[in-house]
Scaffold this active site. Structure first.
Site, PDB file in Angstrom:
ATOM      1  N   HIS A 144      34.493  21.907 -91.362  1.00 30.47           N
ATOM      2  CA  HIS A 144      35.334  22.317 -92.490  1.00 30.47           C
ATOM      3  C   HIS A 144      36.224  23.475 -92.052  1.00 30.47           C
ATOM      4  O   HIS A 144      36.148  23.928 -90.917  1.00 30.47           O
ATOM      5  CB  HIS A 144      34.484  22.682 -93.721  1.00 30.47           C
ATOM      6  CG  HIS A 144      33.600  23.883 -93.522  1.00 30.47           C
ATOM      7  ND1 HIS A 144      32.872  24.451 -94.528  1.00 30.47           N
ATOM      8  CD2 HIS A 144      33.328  24.631 -92.431  1.00 30.47           C
ATOM      9  CE1 HIS A 144      32.188  25.481 -94.077  1.00 30.47           C
ATOM     10  NE2 HIS A 144      32.454  25.611 -92.806  1.00 30.47           N
ATOM     11  N   SER A 170      29.606  23.383 -89.457  1.00 31.15           N
ATOM     12  CA  SER A 170      30.534  24.492 -89.332  1.00 31.15           C
ATOM     13  C   SER A 170      30.518  25.059 -87.906  1.00 31.15           C
ATOM     14  O   SER A 170      30.809  24.364 -86.948  1.00 31.15           O
ATOM     15  CB  SER A 170      30.166  25.543 -90.393  1.00 31.15           C
ATOM     16  OG  SER A 170      31.135  26.530 -90.497  1.00 31.15           O
TER      17      SER A 170
END
Length: 200
Positions: A127, A102
């Site tokens: 993501h 992330s």
């Protein structure tokens, strides 16, 4: 009772003037090494930023190494670290050990070009931006607009540092997207896999 995550190893250094104890992170900082080994939040970001600024002041021409083993975290805290990395004069080399996920992936790819690394068994993960909101419908709408704005910032950073198209970044980060170290090289997130040199 002391929990393991609160234990910081100490290192004793001996010199002509006697012995001196350093916590391991202070000793690494003397070698211009910063270790990001936790979830990213405001407190962690403040510590990393303070270390970056200190090392910039100490020697603006000497590289800094940022080792990353982090599941990601708060976007605003991560962006504060990212902006500081881009602002300071020393080149920041980034090294993924274990996992960069992330927001940590954004920091990993934001290292100085040619100086972004991962260890052979590292995992890199991307993501969509995530967040939550509660309250009145209008408040939720405002929060949703803000997370979309932050997501656009992150995607533009990934485009800038990987050389991928916006369409590919949007497609690949729409759901959880895991890469091996080799795949991260091919994607442009890192430049090289660090290996121990073979003995000749």
């Amino acid at each position: 009772m002391i929990s393991p995550e609160n234990v910081v190893p100490m290192v004793i250094e001996s010199s002509a003037r006697g012995e001196r104890a350093f916590d391991i992170y202070s000793l690494l900082l003397k070698e211009r090494i910063i270790f990001l080994g936790s979830q990213i939040n405001d407190q962690v970001a403040n510590l990393v930023i303070a270390q970056l600024l200190f090392l910039d002041r100490e020697d603006p021409d000497k590289d800094i190494s940022l080792y990353i083993h982090s599941p990601g975290g708060v976007i605003s805290a991560g962006l504060a670290m990212y902006d500081t990395m881009q602002l300071i004069r020393p080149k920041v080399s980034t090294i993924c050990v274990g996992v960069a996920a992330s927001m940590a992936t954004v920091l990993l790819c934001a290292g100085a070009k040619g100086k972004r690394y991962a260890l052979p068994n590292a995992t890199i993960h991307m993501h969509q931006a995530m967040g939550g909101a509660q309250g009145q419908a209008s408040d939720i709408e405002i929060a949703a607009r803000e997370i979309m704005r932050q997501q656009d910032i992150l995607r533009n950073i990934l485009v800038k540092h990987t050389g991928q198209t916006m369409e590919k970044i949007v497609h690949d980060s729409d759901r959880d997207y895991y890469l091996s170290a080799q795949q991260a090289v091919e994607y442009g997130l890192i430049d090289e896999i660090l290996q121990k040199p073979e003995n000749k």
